[in-house]
Structure formats: structure tokens, C-alpha cells
Design a protein around this motif. Structure first.
Motif, PDB file in Angstrom:
ATOM      1  N   SER A 290       0.817  -1.388  -0.010  1.00 30.43           N
ATOM      2  CA  SER A 290       0.076  -0.127   0.100  1.00 30.43           C
ATOM      3  C   SER A 290       0.918   1.304  -0.039  1.00 30.43           C
ATOM      4  O   SER A 290       0.768   2.071  -0.658  1.00 30.43           O
ATOM      5  CB  SER A 290      -0.929   0.196   1.358  1.00 30.43           C
ATOM      6  OG  SER A 290      -1.743   1.058   1.463  1.00 30.43           O
TER       7      SER A 290
ATOM      8  N   LYS B 219      -4.382   5.929   7.817  1.00 31.13           N
ATOM      9  CA  LYS B 219      -5.089   5.530   6.940  1.00 31.13           C
ATOM     10  C   LYS B 219      -5.878   6.838   6.435  1.00 31.13           C
ATOM     11  O   LYS B 219      -5.917   6.911   4.946  1.00 31.13           O
ATOM     12  CB  LYS B 219      -6.119   4.389   7.160  1.00 31.13           C
ATOM     13  CG  LYS B 219      -7.209   4.034   5.854  1.00 31.13           C
ATOM     14  CD  LYS B 219      -8.156   2.918   6.255  1.00 31.13           C
ATOM     15  CE  LYS B 219      -9.094   2.766   5.354  1.00 31.13           C
ATOM     16  NZ  LYS B 219     -10.040   1.475   5.642  1.00 31.13           N
ATOM     17  N   LYS B 220      -6.429   7.390   7.157  1.00 31.48           N
ATOM     18  CA  LYS B 220      -7.441   8.419   6.794  1.00 31.48           C
ATOM     19  C   LYS B 220      -6.465   9.740   6.131  1.00 31.48           C
ATOM     20  O   LYS B 220      -6.898  10.247   5.206  1.00 31.48           O
ATOM     21  CB  LYS B 220      -8.122   9.044   8.029  1.00 31.48           C
ATOM     22  CG  LYS B 220      -9.125   8.400   8.381  1.00 31.48           C
ATOM     23  CD  LYS B 220     -10.111   8.837   9.686  1.00 31.48           C
ATOM     24  CE  LYS B 220     -11.229   8.054   9.949  1.00 31.48           C
ATOM     25  NZ  LYS B 220     -11.947   8.374  11.120  1.00 31.48           N
TER      26      LYS B 220
ATOM     27  N   VAL C 213      -5.299   8.655   2.602  1.00 30.92           N
ATOM     28  CA  VAL C 213      -6.393   8.988   1.557  1.00 30.92           C
ATOM     29  C   VAL C 213      -6.670  10.302   1.068  1.00 30.92           C
ATOM     30  O   VAL C 213      -6.763  10.703  -0.040  1.00 30.92           O
ATOM     31  CB  VAL C 213      -7.791   8.154   2.086  1.00 30.92           C
ATOM     32  CG1 VAL C 213      -8.811   8.696   1.120  1.00 30.92           C
ATOM     33  CG2 VAL C 213      -7.692   6.756   2.306  1.00 30.92           C
TER      34      VAL C 213
ATOM     35  N   TYR D 122      -7.931   6.587  -4.179  1.00 32.32           N
ATOM     36  CA  TYR D 122      -8.963   6.341  -3.537  1.00 32.32           C
ATOM     37  C   TYR D 122      -9.297   4.677  -3.263  1.00 32.32           C
ATOM     38  O   TYR D 122      -9.585   4.246  -2.076  1.00 32.32           O
ATOM     39  CB  TYR D 122     -10.588   6.795  -3.866  1.00 32.32           C
ATOM     40  CG  TYR D 122     -11.584   6.458  -3.159  1.00 32.32           C
ATOM     41  CD1 TYR D 122     -12.038   7.176  -2.147  1.00 32.32           C
ATOM     42  CD2 TYR D 122     -12.548   5.474  -3.690  1.00 32.32           C
ATOM     43  CE1 TYR D 122     -12.986   6.489  -1.057  1.00 32.32           C
ATOM     44  CE2 TYR D 122     -13.698   5.227  -3.085  1.00 32.32           C
ATOM     45  CZ  TYR D 122     -13.801   5.657  -1.726  1.00 32.32           C
ATOM     46  OH  TYR D 122     -15.129   5.244  -1.030  1.00 32.32           O
TER      47      TYR D 122
ATOM     48  N   ARG E 127      -6.146   3.269  -0.999  1.00 33.23           N
ATOM     49  CA  ARG E 127      -6.028   3.528   0.451  1.00 33.23           C
ATOM     50  C   ARG E 127      -7.115   3.260   1.407  1.00 33.23           C
ATOM     51  O   ARG E 127      -6.838   2.983   2.324  1.00 33.23           O
ATOM     52  CB  ARG E 127      -5.483   5.142   0.340  1.00 33.23           C
ATOM     53  CG  ARG E 127      -4.040   5.431  -0.150  1.00 33.23           C
ATOM     54  CD  ARG E 127      -3.194   5.340   1.027  1.00 33.23           C
ATOM     55  NE  ARG E 127      -1.776   5.028   0.539  1.00 33.23           N
ATOM     56  CZ  ARG E 127      -0.802   6.128   0.435  1.00 33.23           C
ATOM     57  NH1 ARG E 127      -1.374   7.451   0.199  1.00 33.23           N
ATOM     58  NH2 ARG E 127       0.271   5.979   0.087  1.00 33.23           N
ATOM     59  N   ARG E 128      -8.309   3.130   0.712  1.00 28.06           N
ATOM     60  CA  ARG E 128      -9.156   2.959   1.488  1.00 28.06           C
ATOM     61  C   ARG E 128      -9.291   1.644   1.992  1.00 28.06           C
ATOM     62  O   ARG E 128      -9.957   1.180   3.036  1.00 28.06           O
ATOM     63  CB  ARG E 128     -10.821   3.061   0.828  1.00 28.06           C
ATOM     64  CG  ARG E 128     -11.001   2.161  -0.250  1.00 28.06           C
ATOM     65  CD  ARG E 128     -12.334   2.184  -0.767  1.00 28.06           C
ATOM     66  NE  ARG E 128     -12.691   1.135  -1.794  1.00 28.06           N
ATOM     67  CZ  ARG E 128     -13.945   1.033  -2.247  1.00 28.06           C
ATOM     68  NH1 ARG E 128     -15.002   1.826  -1.986  1.00 28.06           N
ATOM     69  NH2 ARG E 128     -14.058   0.052  -3.282  1.00 28.06           N
ATOM     70  N   ARG E 129      -8.660   0.373   1.604  1.00 25.17           N
ATOM     71  CA  ARG E 129      -8.599  -0.888   1.790  1.00 25.17           C
ATOM     72  C   ARG E 129      -7.442  -1.016   3.093  1.00 25.17           C
ATOM     73  O   ARG E 129      -7.150  -2.132   3.654  1.00 25.17           O
ATOM     74  CB  ARG E 129      -8.298  -1.828   0.739  1.00 25.17           C
ATOM     75  CG  ARG E 129      -9.440  -1.484  -0.287  1.00 25.17           C
ATOM     76  CD  ARG E 129      -9.146  -2.887  -1.480  1.00 25.17           C
ATOM     77  NE  ARG E 129     -10.226  -2.482  -2.487  1.00 25.17           N
ATOM     78  CZ  ARG E 129     -11.115  -3.236  -2.623  1.00 25.17           C
ATOM     79  NH1 ARG E 129     -11.262  -4.062  -1.399  1.00 25.17           N
ATOM     80  NH2 ARG E 129     -12.055  -3.176  -3.256  1.00 25.17           N
TER      81      ARG E 129
ATOM     82  N   GLN F 168      -5.466  -1.184   6.303  1.00 29.26           N
ATOM     83  CA  GLN F 168      -5.622  -1.295   7.617  1.00 29.26           C
ATOM     84  C   GLN F 168      -4.556  -0.387   8.451  1.00 29.26           C
ATOM     85  O   GLN F 168      -3.404  -0.601   8.338  1.00 29.26           O
ATOM     86  CB  GLN F 168      -5.613  -2.858   8.369  1.00 29.26           C
ATOM     87  CG  GLN F 168      -6.957  -3.492   7.406  1.00 29.26           C
ATOM     88  CD  GLN F 168      -8.219  -3.069   7.682  1.00 29.26           C
ATOM     89  OE1 GLN F 168      -8.634  -2.860   8.771  1.00 29.26           O
ATOM     90  NE2 GLN F 168      -8.903  -2.911   6.418  1.00 29.26           N
TER      91      GLN F 168
END
Length: 459
Positions: free
Chosen positions: A26, A94-95, A98, A213, A216-218, A220
């Protein structure tokens, strides 16, 4: 280990839930996409922007102004580091990753739509500066968040190896940017490349927005971060205040170490301008130096994980000092090769200086910086140190042009000497920093808790 103050979580409690490979993938993909945008601007600022976004009456002024817009992207990075670093430390790695990706992609796409100086006058460079500021703000949270996530997911014995993939991703982004420009500069007449061809890679950033999007949304959150962030005391802290109160000298040392980036700025920013701009009279084409940049980044991609793994074995500090000081020393040879108008020697020295020596430092610094700060302020500490250092260092290309403008004698010696001096300062900062060889993240957390007991009580 004491966890009552919200500092750490036992590794046994989180072992088995770590996923270093997924975190590294990632980080690699996200960094590649985001640095595609940032590197694209850097290359085009040296090759194209002086002639289309600024008055053409004085070539020296146009070159300095264009490289200054390159530097402007670093001016907003400290603000982005504070805001996005705090967001990453308080609300999740994570936030922030993204958000940074989406903001960067949007700004880069907009650069491809800008009118030129001939069309709208001073509004053109004003809009260019505004978008560059947004780019700088966005990218400030990228590497800090990505490398923190990887380091916190990784086994202690392989932190350097796994974290190096986010740095490898940044080099892949630079390769993608160069690869997008090369066929356009080769196939299009010079006037068409200057008028519209350079815009195509910027417009391709629309795909960055979508890819960022989806990727990065996947991802953890690291389990240690999730466990610690559940404690109310952590959420009350503002990371910058603790950073400045408890870790000021660590911050200063990391800022000085970041000056090692002057190697890339002397070779792939000022060096490109020196080789291709008519004012210097060297006479290399834009296409030739796109190949120089491409080859340097390909070598870097190959060597970064090698140096990352080596840092796990021999320690990070030695690689940072040897790579940084050695690269600074040989920057003179690279600029001399340009002055000799020998493309073969240019390729040889760019591989040695930028492809190999600088990557010893580049592959290692992210892990080394992350290890200097505790988990609760790790993204902020890394981001603020790196981006303040880069903000200062980003003005080196413009300063280089000012102290060695077109017509200056001995440009390689002047700029190479300045580069070496800056790298020596960065190397001394690394020598004064504690090495982290053989220490687990848990051990490092305990050391910081014992050295800074007040920082565990909240801010």
C-alpha cells in the motif's frame, strides 16, 4: 512495559495481526502515485515552465522564477506536516493517506489546465504558485503516514527493509513522470511540446485520484496504533506541542539530516537546468536529460530495498553518513561531466551519485526518523522534521542559479563545493543521533519514556 500513560502496547498483544507485506504494498503504490505528481512538476519546472509561465526577456530571471515555483511547493509543506501529521497521529494513518492522495491528484490535474503568461499575464504564474502550494501541503503527509504504517506493521528485524518500499515507490513515481514525458518530447516538435504536450501527463492525474481512493481505503491501521489511540489521554494531546517540548533537539537533528536532499537538487533540478537552458550554453536537449533522470531513478529502484535490508544488518546511521557525504562529494564530478558536454560521463556519474550513494541515505532515513519519535507523535515528528528540512533545502536550486548564473566560470566547482558543505553538516547531524540497530520498537518506546517522563502525562 508500562502502558498506564498511554505510551505503548505489548507486542505480544498485537503479534499475528500485523501485515507488513500489505502495508508495504500500500505504501509503495500510494507513494508512487503521489510522487508521480510531485516529480512531474519538478521536471517540467526545469524544462518547460521558464518559457511559458514567465516573461522571456531575461533568461536568468525566468530560470530563477521557475525554480522558485518548484521551491514554493516546499514552503507549504511544514503547514501540511503539522496539520496532516496531527490528523494521522490522532485519527489514523489510513485517513491521512487517503486525503493527501486525493488532494495531490486534484491539484496536479489543475496544473495541466492552466493558461500561459502570454494568455493571461501575471495571473498564470500566480495560479501556478497557488496549485504548487496545494501540492506541497498534500505531499507533506504522504511519506510520514506511509512509513509510520509500514514500520508499525513490520517485524523489528526487518523494519528497514519493509519501510524502504515506500521510498522505492517515490522513485517509481519519478520514473512514471519521466516516462510520461519522454515519448511526448521525442515525438512532438519542440513548439507543440511547449504549447500542449507537457500538459498530457498532468491531466493523467485524474487516474491518480481514482487509484488513490481505491488503494488507500483498503489499508488497515497498525494494531499498536489502534490499541493506543483508544486511550482518551492520547486523543487530548496535540502532537506538535509535545514534539517541541520534549523532542526539540531530535527535531533539529532530523531537519539538518534532511538537507542531504541537496544532492538530488544539485543533480536532477539545478543540473537539468544547467545542462538544457540556453543561457548556460551547454546545449543538451530536454530529451537527453529526461533519459538521465530516468536511468538514475531506475538504478535507485533496484538499490533501495538492498540498502534497506542492509540497514537492518549494519545499522542505519553508517549508511546515512557514507551515502550523504559521498554523494555530496561527487556532485562536483557530475556537474563537471555536464560542463564537458559528455553524455556518457553524465550517465556514469548520475548513476554513482544519485542512483547509488544518495540512495544509501534515502533508503534508510524514513525508518531512522520514525525510530527517533514515540508512536503517539510519530507521523508529526517525521513529517515536521522532513518537511521543514525540505522547505529550506528546496531553495538550494534557486540559490545555486543566483550564485552561478549563466556566464559564471567554474560552475561545477562552485555548486559542487556548496553541495558537499551542506552534506557534511547533514552527516554530522546523523553522527550525533543515536543509532537504533538491534532495538525493537518496544525497547525504543521504553527509552523515550525514561528520557522524557513528562511527555507521558498529556499536553
Amino acid at each position: 512495559m508500562n502502558t498506564s500513560a498511554g505510551d505503548t502496547i505489548s507486542p505480544e498483544a498485537t503479534m499475528g495481526r500485523r501485515n507488513p507485506r500489505r502495508a508495504a504494498i500500500s505504501g509503495w503504490i500510494g507513494s508512487a502515485l503521489e510522487y508521480y505528481d510531485f516529480a512531474l512538476y519538478s521536471t517540467v519546472a526545469a524544462l518547460v515552465f521558464p518559457g511559458i509561465f514567465f516573461p522571456s526577456g531575461n533568461p536568468t530571471v525566468a530560470i530563477i522564477a521557475s525554480l522558485a515555483t518548484y521551491a514554493v511547493g516546499y514552503v507549504s509543506r511544514p503547514l501540511g506536516a503539522v496539520v496532516l501529521g496531527a490528523y494521522g497521529d490522532r485519527h489514523g494513518r489510513k485517513k491521512v493517506l487517503v486525503f493527501a492522495m486525493l488532494l495531490m491528484g486534484t491539484a496536479t490535474f489543475a496544473v495541466g489546465l492552466l493558461p500561459t503568461y502570454r494568455q493571461v499575464g501575471l495571473l498564470a504564474p500566480a495560479l501556478l504558485v497557488a496549485l504548487r502550494l496545494i501540492q506541497g501541503f498534500a505531499v507533506a503527509g504522504e511519506l510520514g503516514g506511509a512509513s509510520a504504517m509500514i514500520v508499525e506493521h513490520s517485524p523489528d528485524a526487518k523494519r528497514g527493509f519493509f519501510a524502504s518500499f515506500s521510498l522505492q515507490g517515490t522513485q517509481v513515481g519519478s520514473i512514471l513522470a519521466t516516462a510520461a514525458l519522454l515519448p511526448l518530447s521525442a515525438m512532438l516538435p519542440a513548439d507543440q511540446f511547449q504549447s500542449w504536450g507537457w500538459r498530457v501527463p498532468f491531466l493523467l492525474s485524474a487516474f491518480v485520484i481514482l487509484a488513490g481512493y481505491l488503494i488507500r481505503r483498503r489499508v488497515q491501521e497498525p494494531p499498536a496504533y489502534v490499541a493506543q489511540s483508544a486511550q482518551a489521554a492520547v486523543k487530548r494531546r496535540f502532537p506538535l506541542l509535545e514534539l517541541l517540548r520534549s523532542y526539540p533537539w531530535v527535531l533539529v537533528r532530523c531537519i539538518l539530516m534532511t538537507f542531504t536532499n541537496v544532492i538530488g537538487m544539485a543533480t536532477l533540478v539545478f543540473g537539468v537546468s544547467y545542462a538544457t537552458q540556453k543561457g548556460y550554453g551547454i546545449g543538451f536537449s530536454a530529451g537527453e536529460f529526461l533519459w538521465v533522470t530516468l536511468v538514475a531513478n531506475i538504478v535507485a529502484v533496484i538499490l533501495i530495498p538492498v540498502f534497506g535490508a542492509l540497514s537492518d544488518r549494519i545499522g542505519r546511521r553508517a549508511l546515512m553518513v557514507v551515502g550523504g557525504v559521498g554523494g555530496g562529494l561527487l556532485a562536483t564530478a557530475y556537474l563537471w561531466a555536464i560542463d564537458q558536454r559528455s553524455l556518457v560521463l553524465v550517465f556514469v556519474f548520475v548513476v554513482i551519485v544519485q542512483g547509488a550513494l544518495f540512495q544509501m541515505w534515502n533508503a534508510t532515513f524514513a525508518t531512522f526518523f520514525q525510530e527517533q519519535f514515540p508512536l503517539r507523535i510519530r507521523v508529526t515528528g517525521f513529517a515536521v522534521a522532513q518537511n521543514i528540512g525540505l522547505m529550506i533545502a528546496s531553495f538550494f536550486p534557486s540559490i545555486f542559479t543566483a550564485i552561478a548564473p549563466p556566464g559564471t566560470a567554474n560552475v561545477p566547482l562552485v555548486i559542487g563545493g556548496a553541495t558537499f558543505g551542506i552534506c557534511v553538516v547533514a552527516g554530522l547531524a546523523a553522527l550525533l543521533s543515536p543509532d537504533t540497530k538491534g532495538k525493537s520498537l518496544a525497547d525504543l518506546e521504553d527509552e523515550k519514556a525514561s528520557l522524557h517522563p513528562r511527555s507521558t502525562s498529556g499536553v
